[in-house]
Design a protein around this motif. Structure first.
Motif, mmCIF file in Angstrom:
data_model
loop_
_atom_site.group_PDB
_atom_site.id
_atom_site.type_symbol
_atom_site.label_atom_id
_atom_site.label_comp_id
_atom_site.label_asym_id
_atom_site.label_seq_id
_atom_site.Cartn_x
_atom_site.Cartn_y
_atom_site.Cartn_z
ATOM 1 N N UNK A 93 0.820 -1.206 0.000
ATOM 2 C CA UNK A 93 0.000 0.000 0.000
ATOM 3 C C UNK A 93 0.857 1.260 0.000
ATOM 4 N N UNK A 94 2.014 1.229 0.665
ATOM 5 C CA UNK A 94 2.909 2.392 0.671
ATOM 6 C C UNK A 94 3.447 2.707 -0.722
ATOM 7 N N UNK A 95 3.448 1.712 -1.594
ATOM 8 C CA UNK A 95 3.940 1.894 -2.962
ATOM 9 C C UNK A 95 2.814 1.914 -3.983
ATOM 10 N N UNK A 96 1.561 1.971 -3.524
ATOM 11 C CA UNK A 96 0.404 1.986 -4.420
ATOM 12 C C UNK A 96 0.475 3.191 -5.357
ATOM 13 N N UNK A 97 -0.037 3.024 -6.580
ATOM 14 C CA UNK A 97 0.020 4.126 -7.547
ATOM 15 C C UNK A 97 -0.909 5.280 -7.174
ATOM 16 N N UNK B 63 -4.159 6.040 -1.338
ATOM 17 C CA UNK B 63 -3.855 4.759 -0.705
ATOM 18 C C UNK B 63 -2.521 4.826 0.038
ATOM 19 N N UNK B 64 -1.554 5.515 -0.538
ATOM 20 C CA UNK B 64 -0.268 5.664 0.144
ATOM 21 C C UNK B 64 -0.432 6.474 1.422
ATOM 22 N N UNK B 65 -1.265 7.495 1.348
ATOM 23 C CA UNK B 65 -1.530 8.313 2.534
ATOM 24 C C UNK B 65 -2.182 7.478 3.629
ATOM 25 N N UNK B 66 -3.165 6.698 3.241
ATOM 26 C CA UNK B 66 -3.871 5.848 4.203
ATOM 27 C C UNK B 66 -2.924 4.820 4.817
ATOM 28 N N UNK C 150 12.884 4.708 3.107
ATOM 29 C CA UNK C 150 13.091 4.528 1.670
ATOM 30 C C UNK C 150 12.009 5.238 0.857
ATOM 31 N N UNK C 151 10.770 5.168 1.354
ATOM 32 C CA UNK C 151 9.663 5.798 0.632
ATOM 33 C C UNK C 151 9.777 7.315 0.662
ATOM 34 N N UNK C 152 10.269 7.848 1.773
ATOM 35 C CA UNK C 152 10.454 9.301 1.876
ATOM 36 C C UNK C 152 11.333 9.840 0.755
ATOM 37 N N UNK C 153 12.310 9.057 0.351
ATOM 38 C CA UNK C 153 13.278 9.509 -0.652
ATOM 39 C C UNK C 153 12.688 9.614 -2.053
ATOM 40 N N UNK C 154 11.565 8.937 -2.295
ATOM 41 C CA UNK C 154 11.029 8.884 -3.660
ATOM 42 C C UNK C 154 9.580 9.335 -3.769
ATOM 43 N N UNK C 155 8.894 9.518 -2.653
ATOM 44 C CA UNK C 155 7.474 9.874 -2.679
ATOM 45 C C UNK C 155 7.263 11.240 -3.339
ATOM 46 N N UNK C 156 6.451 11.300 -4.411
ATOM 47 C CA UNK C 156 6.294 12.563 -5.135
ATOM 48 C C UNK C 156 5.326 13.562 -4.510
#
Length: 223
Positions: A16-20, A24-27, A46-52
Motif C-alpha cells: 500500500x505504501x507503494x500503491x500508484x 492509498x499511500x496516505x492511508x 526509503x519511501x520518503x526519498x522517492x514519494x512525489x
C-alpha cells in the motif's frame, strides 16, 4: 491492547505504501504510524526519498516519528549523505520533527549551503531547532553566508531561521549589512527589521530594505 502485525499484514502495508494512488499511500502511512512496528522503519525511510506527493511525505515523516528514536535515528541519519536531494531534505525534515539534539553533529556546513534550495531550507530549519546552547553565534555566521540567495520563498525561510536564533544573529547581520552585494545587504537589513519587529511582513521588510540599499549606494561610494 497493542496490535501486532503478522507477516502478511506487513507485506500488505508495504504494498500500500507503494500503491500508484496517493490516497492509498496516505492511508497506508497513517495506518503504519497509528500502529508502529520496527519492520516499517526501513520502508518508511526509503519511501520518503522517492514519494512525489508532499502531503504523503508529511504523513510518512509523522509515521517515522511514531517509532522509537533508537530505531529511527540510526536509519535516518545516513540519508543526510544521500545523492538524492529529496532523501536529504526529508531526512532533515524528519530530524526536525524528532527533535533529538544528538542529531546535531550530522548537520554540516554542506547541508546549510546545499545547492538544492529544498535541502538547504530544511537544513536551516532543523539546525535552528537542534543547535546546542552556545553554538548559536557560529550557526548564525554560517547561515548569514546564504543571505541574498534564491527566490522570495527561500529568502523568507532563511530570515525565519536567522530570527529564530535571537540576538545571537546580530553580529552576522550587521556584518552582512555592509556587504558589497546589494541583494545580500537588503536581505540582511530586512531580516534585522523582522528581528526588531516580528509583526513586520517579509515582503514589506525586503522592499523597504531594497529602497534603503538603492539610496545608500555601494559601500565605500563617496568616500
Amino acid at each position: 491492547m497493542t496490535m501486532t502485525y503478522q507477516d502478511e499484514d506487513v507485506r500488505r502495508a508495504l504494498r500500500a505504501l507503494a500503491d500508484e494512488r496517493p490516497s492509498m499511500r496516505l492511508k497506508a502511512a497513517l495506518a503504519v504510524g497509528t500502529t508502529p512496528d520496527a519492520r516499517f522503519v526501513e520502508p518508511l525511510v526509503e519511501r520518503c526519498a522517492v514519494e512525489p506527493e508532499f502531503f504523503v511525505r508529511d504523513m510518512l515523516t509523522w509515521a517515522l516519528t511514531r517509532h522509537p528514536e533508537k530505531l529511527t535515528l540510526p536509519r535516518v541519519l545516513p540519508e543526510l549523505r544521500s545523492e538524492r536531494p529529496q532523501a536529504r531534505s526529508q531526512a532533515l525534515h524528519t530530524l526536525s520533527k524528532i527533535g533529538d539534539r544528538r542529531a546535531w553533529p550530522a548537520i554540516t556546513h554542506a547541508h546549510l549551503t546545499d545547492p538544492d534550495d529544498e535541502v538547504a531550507r530544511a537544513a536551516w530549519r532543523t539546525a535552528v531547532l537542534l543547535v546546542p546552547d552556545g553554538e548559536e553565534p557560529a550557526l548564525a555566521a554560517a547561515l548569514a553566508t546564504q543571505l541574498g540567495r534564491g527566490e522570495r520563498a527561500t529568502q523568507l525561510s532563511l530570515s525565519r531561521a536567522l530570527t529564530g536564533l535571537g540576538d545571537a544573529v546580530l553580529p552576522a547581520l550587521d556584518a552582512a549589512a555592509g556587504h558589497r552585494d546589494p541583494g545580500v545587504r537588503a536581505h540582511a537589513l530586512a531580516t534585522r527589521r523582522i528581528l526588531d519587529d516580528p509583526d513586520t511582513g517579509f515582503e514589506h521588510a525586503i522592499e523597504e530594505a531594497k529602497r534603503v540599499v538603492a539610496l545608500d549606494g555601494a559601500p565605500g561610494e563617496g568616500d
